[in-house]
Design an enzyme around this catalytic site. Structure first.
Site, PDB file in Angstrom:
ATOM      1  CE1 TYR A   1      -0.013  11.113  -4.530  1.00 55.87           C
ATOM      2  CE2 TYR A   1      -0.855  12.981  -3.465  1.00 55.87           C
ATOM      3  CZ  TYR A   1      -0.781  11.586  -3.513  1.00 55.87           C
ATOM      4  OH  TYR A   1      -1.449  10.714  -2.666  1.00 55.87           O
TER       5      TYR A   1
ATOM      6  CE  LYS B   1     -18.092   2.082 -21.646  1.00 58.41           C
ATOM      7  NZ  LYS B   1     -17.481   2.896 -22.738  1.00 58.41           N
TER       8      LYS B   1
ATOM      9  N   GLY C   1       1.639  -1.861  -1.771  1.00 56.98           N
ATOM     10  CA  GLY C   1       2.414  -0.711  -1.037  1.00 56.98           C
ATOM     11  C   GLY C   1       1.729  -0.727   0.370  1.00 56.98           C
TER      12      GLY C   1
ATOM     13  CG  ASN D   1       4.986   0.135 -10.844  1.00 60.68           C
ATOM     14  OD1 ASN D   1       4.875   0.039  -9.584  1.00 60.68           O
ATOM     15  ND2 ASN D   1       5.469   1.121 -11.571  1.00 60.68           N
TER      16      ASN D   1
HETATM   17  P1  NAD Z   1       2.643   3.580  -1.481  1.00 56.25           P
HETATM   18  O1  NAD Z   1       3.734   4.286  -2.175  1.00 56.25           O
HETATM   19  O2  NAD Z   1       3.298   2.558  -0.295  1.00 56.25           O
HETATM   20  O3  NAD Z   1       1.778   2.783  -2.388  1.00 56.25           O
HETATM   21  C1  NAD Z   1       1.603   2.841  -3.707  1.00 56.25           C
HETATM   22  C2  NAD Z   1       1.597   1.212  -4.386  1.00 56.25           C
HETATM   23  O4  NAD Z   1       1.394   1.736  -5.780  1.00 56.25           O
HETATM   24  C3  NAD Z   1       3.215   1.025  -4.423  1.00 56.25           C
HETATM   25  O5  NAD Z   1       3.048  -0.288  -4.095  1.00 56.25           O
HETATM   26  C4  NAD Z   1       3.593   1.237  -5.992  1.00 56.25           C
HETATM   27  O6  NAD Z   1       4.701   0.254  -6.173  1.00 56.25           O
HETATM   28  C5  NAD Z   1       2.245   1.105  -6.718  1.00 56.25           C
HETATM   29  N1  NAD Z   1       2.437   1.679  -8.223  1.00 56.25           N
HETATM   30  C6  NAD Z   1       2.865   3.024  -8.098  1.00 56.25           C
HETATM   31  N2  NAD Z   1       2.982   3.372  -9.364  1.00 56.25           N
HETATM   32  C7  NAD Z   1       2.314   2.243 -10.264  1.00 56.25           C
HETATM   33  C8  NAD Z   1       2.030   1.765 -11.432  1.00 56.25           C
HETATM   34  N3  NAD Z   1       2.235   2.885 -12.485  1.00 56.25           N
HETATM   35  N4  NAD Z   1       1.481   0.733 -11.757  1.00 56.25           N
HETATM   36  C9  NAD Z   1       1.391  -0.199 -10.727  1.00 56.25           C
HETATM   37  N5  NAD Z   1       1.681   0.111  -9.519  1.00 56.25           N
HETATM   38  C10 NAD Z   1       2.138   1.203  -9.373  1.00 56.25           C
HETATM   39  O7  NAD Z   1       1.494   4.439  -1.014  1.00 56.25           O
HETATM   40  P2  NAD Z   1       0.274   4.559   0.036  1.00 56.25           P
HETATM   41  O8  NAD Z   1       0.719   5.335   1.115  1.00 56.25           O
HETATM   42  O9  NAD Z   1       0.214   3.047   0.260  1.00 56.25           O
HETATM   43  O10 NAD Z   1      -0.746   5.109  -0.941  1.00 56.25           O
HETATM   44  C11 NAD Z   1      -1.842   4.252  -1.496  1.00 56.25           C
HETATM   45  C12 NAD Z   1      -2.799   5.150  -2.251  1.00 56.25           C
HETATM   46  O11 NAD Z   1      -3.320   5.926  -1.501  1.00 56.25           O
HETATM   47  C13 NAD Z   1      -2.199   6.272  -3.275  1.00 56.25           C
HETATM   48  O12 NAD Z   1      -2.985   6.477  -4.580  1.00 56.25           O
HETATM   49  C14 NAD Z   1      -2.154   7.566  -2.680  1.00 56.25           C
HETATM   50  O13 NAD Z   1      -2.156   8.535  -3.409  1.00 56.25           O
HETATM   51  C15 NAD Z   1      -3.196   7.333  -1.549  1.00 56.25           C
HETATM   52  N6  NAD Z   1      -3.270   8.247  -0.563  1.00 56.25           N
HETATM   53  C16 NAD Z   1      -2.305   7.632   0.421  1.00 56.25           C
HETATM   54  C17 NAD Z   1      -2.210   8.477   1.710  1.00 56.25           C
HETATM   55  C18 NAD Z   1      -1.451   8.110   2.946  1.00 56.25           C
HETATM   56  O14 NAD Z   1      -1.270   8.945   3.761  1.00 56.25           O
HETATM   57  N7  NAD Z   1      -0.743   7.104   3.029  1.00 56.25           N
HETATM   58  C19 NAD Z   1      -2.836   9.852   1.688  1.00 56.25           C
HETATM   59  C20 NAD Z   1      -3.601  10.259   0.611  1.00 56.25           C
HETATM   60  C21 NAD Z   1      -3.805   9.311  -0.280  1.00 56.25           C
END
Ligand code: NAD
Ligand code: UDP
Length: 315
Positions: free
Chosen positions: A145, A105, A12, A34
């Site tokens: 979320y 764990k 991601g 995924n």
């Molecule tokens: P993103 O959507 O680009 O990345 C998320 C990644 O998780 C993607 O590659 C997706 O394919 C993968 N994914 C989703 N469901 C999955 C599953 N069931 N199994 C395996 N892989 C899975 O989003 P991001 O901005 O890179 O966010 C990454 C993390 O950081 C997330 O957990 C998000 O909640 C957290 N976050 C991001 C921000 C932001 O501003 N970017 C802010 C707060 C929290």
């Protein structure tokens, strides 16, 4: 070789930058994804590195591997994507956390949870400190979320209390930069794509709501700092940029920096859209000796340069 590290959600936006930085620092990286919102394209440049492995796997299913550290980032992060299949979003947060905590764990690894400022909901205190419990609607459209991430935090703290699992909880505030998905509906990517295409800039509501935007390179520094902080500092810790802007100010800045002739249009505000958001990062400064250094204008320019390199015709 320093550590063997598992990054869930590694293909991601944030995950791909994290994998890159960890490799640069001499670690071995296993990227698990995924590909729901992530793309192979984000990590294709890492595939020739012998210390990088890419595995297609869904974190709602158990996964076993020997590693020293686990960064749990797997979860769609943009409102459009996490509301597309809300039940799956909850499963990813909750079952993903259980699976990664169970793994940590068993193998005694450190595990870091990518939590979010959304755990504060539409906050009633400003700026948000880590001791604020939040103001979240459990049955609203964002709940899949917000509540999923809140439950994940609860799982983390309880695996720590009950089983001494070595945890780190980090609450990420709005982060932007290259490799944001052009179609994911988040405000920075939306405005830049609209400006570059000369389309209308869509402000939801009157644009007086605020967000505090952190450039991805800063954020990744904070994340690795948190993982490697002293053993008994488990968080939660806010990581983000305290510079607060209204959405209207952001729109005007994007128009100026792209030199676009786009005009601003106003659309309805989605339900439960938080009015204000700004991290108090006193704790991160003290415990991680970390603070962001890239101002919004500079980060936006880098992000605009990135979006100019990708094909936006079908976006
Ligand atoms: P993103 O959507 O680009 O990345 C998320 C990644 O998780 C993607 O590659 C997706 O394919 C993968 N994914 C989703 N469901 C999955 C599953 N069931 N199994 C395996 N892989 C899975 O989003 P991001 O901005 O890179 O966010 C990454 C993390 O950081 C997330 O957990 C998000 O909640 C957290 N976050 C991001 C921000 C932001 O501003 N970017 C802010 C707060 C929290
Ligand atoms: N937003 C907007 N126009 C857009 C996309 C988003 O005005 O095209 C607003 C959105 O309503 C919210 C803010 O920008 O108030 C940040 O939205 P984003 O989805 O990026 O993140 P989050 O709401 O999760 O912080």
């Amino acid at each position: 070789m320093k550590n063997r590290v598992l990054v869930t959600g590694g293909a991601g936006f944030l995950g791909s930058h994290l994998c890159e930085r960890l490799l640069e620092q001499g670690n071995e990286v296993i990227c698990l994804d995924n590909f729901f919102t992530g793309q192979k394209q984000n990590v294709v440049h890492l595939l020739s590195n012998p210390y990088f492995e890419l595995i297609r796997h869904d974190v709602t299913m158990p996964f076993f591997i020997e590693v020293d550290q686990i960064y749990n980032l797997a979860c769609p992060a943009s409102p459009i994507h996490y509301q597309y299949n809300p039940i799956k979003t909850i499963k990813t947060s909750v079952m993903g956390a259980i699976n990664m905590l169970g793994l940590a764990k068993r193998i005694k690894a450190r595990v870091l949870q990518a939590s979010t400022s959304e755990v504060y909901g539409d906050p009633k205190i400003h700026p948000q400190t880590e001791d604020y419990w939040g103001h979240v609607n459990p049955i609203g459209l964002r709940a899949c979320y917000d509540e999923g991430k809140r439950c994940a935090e609860s799982l983390f703290i309880n695996y720590h209390r009950q089983n001494n699992v070595r945890i780190k909880i980090m609450r990420i505030f709005n982060t932007y930069g290259p490799r944001m998905h052009p179609n994911d509906g988040r405000v920075v990517s939306n405005f830049i794509v609209q400006a570059l295409k000369g389309n209308d800039i869509t402000i939801y509501g009157d644009g007086s709501q605020t967000r505090s935007f952190c450039y991805v390179d800063d954020l990744i520094g904070g994340m690795i700092g948190m993982m490697n902080s002293r053993e008994d500092f488990i968080g939660p810790v806010n990581v983000g940029n305290p510079g607060e802007f209204t959405i209207r100010e952001l729109a005007e800045m994007v128009i100026e920096l792209t030199g676009s002739h786009s005009k601003i249009v106003y659309e309805p505000l989605p339900s439960d859209d938080p009015m204000q958001r700004q991290p108090d990062i006193t704790l991160a400064r003290k415990e991680l000796d970390w603070e962001p250094v890239i101002p919004l204008r500079e980060g936006l320019l880098k992000t605009i340069e990135y979006f100019k390199t990708i094909d936006l015709t079908n976006i």
